[in-house]
Design an enzyme around this catalytic site. Structure first.
Site, PDB file in Angstrom:
ATOM      1  N   THR A 185    -122.329 -24.827 -46.397  1.00 45.83           N
ATOM      2  CA  THR A 185    -121.216 -24.214 -47.121  1.00 45.83           C
ATOM      3  C   THR A 185    -120.426 -23.383 -46.119  1.00 45.83           C
ATOM      4  OG1 THR A 185    -122.408 -22.195 -47.583  1.00 45.83           O
ATOM      5  CG2 THR A 185    -122.567 -23.932 -49.214  1.00 45.83           C
ATOM      6  N   GLU A 333    -123.948 -26.313 -53.189  1.00 45.03           N
ATOM      7  CA  GLU A 333    -125.331 -26.064 -53.604  1.00 45.03           C
ATOM      8  C   GLU A 333    -125.718 -26.837 -54.862  1.00 45.03           C
ATOM      9  OE1 GLU A 333    -123.122 -23.866 -52.650  1.00 45.03           O
ATOM     10  OE2 GLU A 333    -123.999 -22.150 -51.601  1.00 45.03           O
ATOM     11  N   LYS A 442    -109.635  -6.264 -60.382  1.00 44.54           N
ATOM     12  CA  LYS A 442    -110.170  -5.226 -61.269  1.00 44.54           C
ATOM     13  C   LYS A 442    -109.088  -4.187 -61.498  1.00 44.54           C
ATOM     14  CE  LYS A 442    -114.439  -6.488 -59.241  1.00 44.54           C
ATOM     15  NZ  LYS A 442    -114.033  -7.175 -58.004  1.00 44.54           N
ATOM     16  N   TRP A 447    -110.684  -6.896 -66.134  1.00 46.38           N
ATOM     17  CA  TRP A 447    -110.525  -7.923 -65.116  1.00 46.38           C
ATOM     18  C   TRP A 447    -109.321  -8.810 -65.395  1.00 46.38           C
ATOM     19  CZ3 TRP A 447    -115.985 -10.356 -63.889  1.00 46.38           C
ATOM     20  CH2 TRP A 447    -116.794  -9.364 -63.305  1.00 46.38           C
TER      21      TRP A 447
HETATM   22  P1  AMP Z   1    -117.712 -25.687 -52.098  1.00 47.22           P
HETATM   23  O1  AMP Z   1    -119.157 -25.367 -52.071  1.00 47.22           O
HETATM   24  O2  AMP Z   1    -117.024 -25.458 -50.800  1.00 47.22           O
HETATM   25  O3  AMP Z   1    -117.486 -27.057 -52.616  1.00 47.22           O
HETATM   26  O4  AMP Z   1    -116.995 -24.681 -53.081  1.00 47.22           O
HETATM   27  C1  AMP Z   1    -117.464 -24.485 -54.385  1.00 47.22           C
HETATM   28  C2  AMP Z   1    -116.561 -23.539 -55.112  1.00 47.22           C
HETATM   29  O5  AMP Z   1    -115.283 -24.142 -55.348  1.00 47.22           O
HETATM   30  C3  AMP Z   1    -117.050 -23.183 -56.486  1.00 47.22           C
HETATM   31  O6  AMP Z   1    -118.063 -22.206 -56.464  1.00 47.22           O
HETATM   32  C4  AMP Z   1    -115.769 -22.713 -57.150  1.00 47.22           C
HETATM   33  O7  AMP Z   1    -115.460 -21.386 -56.784  1.00 47.22           O
HETATM   34  C5  AMP Z   1    -114.733 -23.628 -56.545  1.00 47.22           C
HETATM   35  N1  AMP Z   1    -114.449 -24.723 -57.481  1.00 47.22           N
HETATM   36  C6  AMP Z   1    -114.953 -25.968 -57.477  1.00 47.22           C
HETATM   37  N2  AMP Z   1    -114.424 -26.696 -58.479  1.00 47.22           N
HETATM   38  C7  AMP Z   1    -113.579 -25.884 -59.152  1.00 47.22           C
HETATM   39  C8  AMP Z   1    -112.741 -26.036 -60.293  1.00 47.22           C
HETATM   40  N3  AMP Z   1    -112.626 -27.177 -60.946  1.00 47.22           N
HETATM   41  N4  AMP Z   1    -112.028 -24.954 -60.695  1.00 47.22           N
HETATM   42  C9  AMP Z   1    -112.101 -23.780 -60.047  1.00 47.22           C
HETATM   43  N5  AMP Z   1    -112.869 -23.582 -58.956  1.00 47.22           N
HETATM   44  C10 AMP Z   1    -113.597 -24.621 -58.510  1.00 47.22           C
END
Ligand code: AMP
Length: 544
Positions: A185, A333, A442, A447
């Site tokens: 990540t 994850e 905030k 929020w």
């Molecule tokens: P990654 O591990 O780089 O794929 O990022 C994951 C993160 O992307 C998630 O924890 C969310 O914060 C964001 N994310 C993924 N899909 C969405 C979605 N459909 N809408 C909003 N945020 C998303």
């Protein structure tokens, strides 16, 4: 008493062998990095994967060793996706858009012995090579004719490497919990962290992802993952395609709306997957074409994830292509599928506007993913669509620990993983992301969801991209600043934007200011880079 059914391990090998038997003539089409359209079948891919496994064995790769890739979506990358885990080794896909220090960290941390790179990334690796100690060989993913001049040592050519190897391999019968894939990540703080998928988690993720209420992938489909194979396994799509026998179309290095459009049109893609910026590029491209009716194209589903899909984007795509947009959520994850937005029969009678209000939600978890939302003390919050809190997930394709970080406990007492997202869960099970916990604004003890504000702002016809960040405020703690990139050829004013928001959001959510920038900073995975925006506006203060 135990049941008396066979205990067959869930292995990626069985997906590959099934494809070789039942989908052998099914095509994999790549817009090749070297240029031109490349075609191959799953049958040939399986044979070349066997040859690749022989070659890797010859290079000294054995079970448990790591092989890294820095590559676009291509048939060769697919061969690595199959050969490496099926021989019991671990495939570590590295995102080339990360900072050099992060790439070096990942290659050192994974202890990759062999690194496979596309020709496009050779210059990048040349710059880093002297800092990467574990990598013994670098394989350039091309044929002899396209091998670039390079200053790198220990370089091999992919096609030469497999040319003389046999096309059958005695794949080991692995324990299904054997590690198969390693994706890091790109967290905003600290070093990247590795999610280590197993064969079992990958196969279960495939089952969970292909069902009709999930991504709905079948042999009748032509799957077009624009989401890169260097980030979360392209959402698992290479394995979904091989398992179901859907034709697989891969965009290669050409990340333009023109390429997306041509591949959809020429190859008959029915399901295309990508982050919102991909679809903006596609829509911008088709606007330049003479033809304006794209509803006859075969595309049925656009699957959008990675960032929130705004109603305006969903509407625009659906109207332009006569297709259905499916909003999905997930993370590295979670392999990554965590939720998918599919309709329910009981809502069929709703008006278009009511249906859209549901469609923008991030969706319901497929069977296999359990979800709850909790407050800051870990207490579970009601599933009423109003209460919001930290989104926690668990399931057989959710991480329980990070690679080589045994002391870092990432689960709560009930075994749930904290996603770092803040969301609501409604009584029907639809989850809505309110924000990343660090992005939520905030204000006066309440929020404000930056995502929701951005989504509304994106509906303004002159807005190309929108981002909201919190700016310190003496009275309210934080207040929202709306940052806009306008569509080319337009020049909306602060007033135009605020007038547009008026009535569509709670009054107290109204941004205290609107500023315009030329270009939105993006992360390595295509999300808005809010850290850079915060840096950019660190000395900003609201007008009196
Ligand atoms: P990654 O591990 O780089 O794929 O990022 C994951 C993160 O992307 C998630 O924890 C969310 O914060 C964001 N994310 C993924 N899909 C969405 C979605 N459909 N809408 C909003 N945020 C998303």
């Amino acid at each position: 008493m135990l049941g008396l059914m066979q205990d067959r391990p869930l292995l990626i090998t069985t997906i590959m062998e099934y494809a070789a038997l039942y989908h052998s003539d099914c095509e994999v089409v790549t817009n090749a990095v070297e240029g031109g359209i490349h075609r191959i079948t799953y049958g040939e891919v399986a044979k070349r994967s066997a040859a690749l496994a022989h070659a890797l064995t010859r290079l000294g790769i054995s079970q448990g060793d790591c092989v890294s890739t820095m590559a676009w979506n291509s048939h060769r990358h697919l061969e690595l996706y199959l050969a490496v885990p099926c021989m019991g080794s671990i495939l570590n896909t590295v995102n080339p858009r990360l900072f050099p220090e992060q790439i070096i960290y990942i290659l050192e941390h994974s202890e990759a012995k062999v690194l496979f790179v596309d020709i496009t990334f050779v210059p990048q690796i040349e710059e880093l090579a002297y800092k990467i100690s574990a990598v013994e060989k670098i394989v350039i993913m091309t044929d002899r004719d396209h091998m670039p001049e390079t200053s790198l040592d220990n370089v091999l050519c992919y096609e030469d490497l497999i040319a003389t190897e046999g096309d059958q391999f005695d794949w080991p019968e692995l324990d299904e919990n054997t590690a198969a894939g390693l994706c890091y990540t790109s967290g905003t703080t600290g070093d990247p962290k590795g999610a280590l998928y197993s064969h079992r988690s990958t196969v279960l993720h495939c089952y969970g992802s292909c069902s009709k209420d999930s991504l709905g992938v079948s042999k009748a489909d032509v799957l077009f993952p624009i989401v890169p194979m260097f980030h979360v396994n392209a959402w698992g799509t290479p394995y979904h395609a091989v398992m179901t026998g859907s034709k697989l179309v891969l965009p290669g290095a050409d990340m333009t709306g023109e390429n997306f459009y041509n591949m959809i049109k020429d190859e008959g893609c029915t399901i295309a997957l990508g982050v919102p910026t991909i679809w903006l590029a596609l829509l911008q491209y088709v606007e330049t074409l003479d033809t304006q009716d794209f509803t006859k194209l075969p595309i049925e589903n656009f699957i959008i994830g990675g960032s929130a899909a705004a109603a305006s984007l969903i509407e625009n795509l659906e109207k332009t292509f006569g297709a259905t947009v499916v909003h999905a959520w997930g993370m590295t994850e979670t392999s990554p599928l965590g939720s998918v937005n599919r309709p329910m029969a009981k809502n069929a009678h709703l008006s278009d506007a009511e249906k859209m209000a549901i469609k923008v939600k991030q969706g319901r978890p497929p069977f296999g993913v359990e979800m709850k939302i909790v407050d800051d003390d870990g207490g579970e919050l009601p599933r009423n669509g109003i209460a919001f809190g930290r989104l926690m997930v668990k399931g057989p394709w959710v991480a329980k620990a990070y690679f080589k970080q045994p002391d870092l406990n990432i689960l709560d007492d009930e075994g749930y993983f904290d996603t770092g997202d803040v969301s609501t869960l409604d009584p029907d099970g639809y989850m809505t992301i309110v924000d990343r916990s660090k992005d939520v604004i905030k204000s006066g003890g309440e929020w404000i969801s930056s995502i929701e504000l951005e989504n509304v702002a994106l509906g303004q016809p002159d807005v190309a991209e929108a981002a909201v960040i919190g700016i310190a405020h003496p009275k309210w703690q934080e207040r929202p600043l709306l940052i806009i990139v306008s569509k080319s050829g337009t020049a909306p004013t602060r007033k135009d934007i605020l007038d547009f928001l008026d009535g569509k959001i709670a009054k107290w959510w109204t941004p205290d200011d609107v500023v315009f920038i030329e270009e939105m900073p993006h992360t390595a995975t295509g999300k808005t880079q809010k850290r850079d925006l915060r840096d950019m506006f660190k000395d900003y203060s609201f007008p009196e």
